[in-house]
Structures are given as structure tokens and as C-alpha cells.
Design a protein around this motif. Structure first.
Motif, PDB file in Angstrom:
ATOM      1  N   MET A 112      36.869  43.078  40.956  1.00  0.00           N
ATOM      2  CA  MET A 112      37.601  41.825  41.008  1.00  0.00           C
ATOM      3  C   MET A 112      38.382  41.572  39.721  1.00  0.00           C
ATOM      4  N   LYS A 113      38.218  42.439  38.757  1.00  0.00           N
ATOM      5  CA  LYS A 113      38.937  42.247  37.503  1.00  0.00           C
ATOM      6  C   LYS A 113      40.433  42.513  37.650  1.00  0.00           C
ATOM      7  N   ASP A 114      40.825  43.243  38.683  1.00  0.00           N
ATOM      8  CA  ASP A 114      42.236  43.551  38.884  1.00  0.00           C
ATOM      9  C   ASP A 114      42.980  42.492  39.693  1.00  0.00           C
ATOM     10  N   TYR A 115      42.271  41.508  40.193  1.00  0.00           N
ATOM     11  CA  TYR A 115      42.910  40.464  40.998  1.00  0.00           C
ATOM     12  C   TYR A 115      43.873  39.654  40.130  1.00  0.00           C
ATOM     13  N   LEU A 116      44.931  39.156  40.745  1.00  0.00           N
ATOM     14  CA  LEU A 116      45.965  38.398  40.039  1.00  0.00           C
ATOM     15  C   LEU A 116      45.904  36.930  40.413  1.00  0.00           C
ATOM     16  N   CYS A 117      46.144  36.063  39.446  1.00  0.00           N
ATOM     17  CA  CYS A 117      46.162  34.620  39.699  1.00  0.00           C
ATOM     18  C   CYS A 117      47.508  34.248  40.328  1.00  0.00           C
ATOM     19  N   LEU A 118      47.461  33.693  41.528  1.00  0.00           N
ATOM     20  CA  LEU A 118      48.680  33.323  42.236  1.00  0.00           C
ATOM     21  C   LEU A 118      48.968  31.829  42.137  1.00  0.00           C
ATOM     22  N   ALA A 119      47.927  31.017  42.081  1.00  0.00           N
ATOM     23  CA  ALA A 119      48.127  29.561  42.023  1.00  0.00           C
ATOM     24  C   ALA A 119      46.879  28.910  41.431  1.00  0.00           C
ATOM     25  N   ASP A 156      47.818  42.649  48.157  1.00  0.00           N
ATOM     26  CA  ASP A 156      48.104  41.540  49.068  1.00  0.00           C
ATOM     27  C   ASP A 156      48.929  40.435  48.410  1.00  0.00           C
ATOM     28  N   TYR A 157      49.290  40.622  47.146  1.00  0.00           N
ATOM     29  CA  TYR A 157      49.952  39.567  46.374  1.00  0.00           C
ATOM     30  C   TYR A 157      51.261  39.107  47.019  1.00  0.00           C
ATOM     31  N   LYS A 158      52.111  40.051  47.396  1.00  0.00           N
ATOM     32  CA  LYS A 158      53.419  39.705  47.954  1.00  0.00           C
ATOM     33  C   LYS A 158      53.268  38.929  49.265  1.00  0.00           C
ATOM     34  N   LYS A 159      52.375  39.388  50.127  1.00  0.00           N
ATOM     35  CA  LYS A 159      52.139  38.718  51.412  1.00  0.00           C
ATOM     36  C   LYS A 159      51.563  37.317  51.195  1.00  0.00           C
ATOM     37  N   ALA A 160      50.648  37.190  50.247  1.00  0.00           N
ATOM     38  CA  ALA A 160      50.041  35.887  49.946  1.00  0.00           C
ATOM     39  C   ALA A 160      51.088  34.913  49.405  1.00  0.00           C
ATOM     40  N   LYS A 161      51.962  35.415  48.561  1.00  0.00           N
ATOM     41  CA  LYS A 161      53.020  34.566  47.999  1.00  0.00           C
ATOM     42  C   LYS A 161      53.961  34.079  49.090  1.00  0.00           C
ATOM     43  N   GLN A 162      54.265  34.940  50.054  1.00  0.00           N
ATOM     44  CA  GLN A 162      55.119  34.543  51.176  1.00  0.00           C
ATOM     45  C   GLN A 162      54.464  33.447  52.004  1.00  0.00           C
TER      46      GLN A 162
END
Length: 80
Positions: free
Chosen positions: A1-8, A59-65
Motif C-alpha cells: 500500500m506504500k505505492d498508492y497515490l493520494c487522489l483527494a 487505477d488512478y486515471k480511471k478513479a480521477k475520471q
């Protein structure tokens, strides 16, 4: 989980309820950092830095959409 990115970042858990349903339906890998802590001490949300939506890099791009589609003013579903 350390590679996960903060989206919001959210202040309270009720602000992203619809978002969780959308992400689960789309099969996006995510978690909310500080969710339990803020639910236990809701008035301290700002002190903890809020609740951070952490998304898997694939999944970052899809989540942002999905977030952008919910932010559309013509949609009946919106993030608070």
C-alpha cells in the motif's frame, strides 16, 4: 500500500459515500487513510490532515475520471 497515490482529501466520511459505491462498482483498488481515526474523533479531522483517498497507481486515471464525472454540475450525483 506504500505505492498508492493520494487522489483527494475529505473532512468527513459522509462526503465520499457515493464515491465509494462508484469505485467498488468499477473495481478500483483504493482505501481511505485516517478514516477510522476521523470517525472516532470527528472534530480533529483537520489536525489529522483529513481523510485521504489513496488509489492504486494502475487505477488512478480511471478513479480521477469518476471523480470528475461526479463534479459535473449537470449530474444529480455529486461529491459534497
Amino acid at each position: 500500500m506504500k505505492d498508492y497515490l493520494c487522489l483527494a482529501t475529505f473532512t468527513y466520511s459522509h462526503e465520499y459515500f457515493v464515491l465509494k459505491l462508484k469505485f467498488d462498482g468499477a473495481g478500483i483498488r483504493y482505501y481511505f487513510q485516517n478514516e477510522t481515526l476521523v470517525n472516532i474523533f470527528p472534530l480533529s479531522s483537520v489536525a489529522f490532515g483529513g481523510i485521504r483517498l489513496m488509489v492504486h497507481p494502475d487505477d488512478y486515471k480511471k478513479a480521477k475520471q469518476i471523480i470528475e464525472s461526479l463534479d459535473d454540475r449537470s449530474s444529480h450525483l455529486r461529491i459534497v
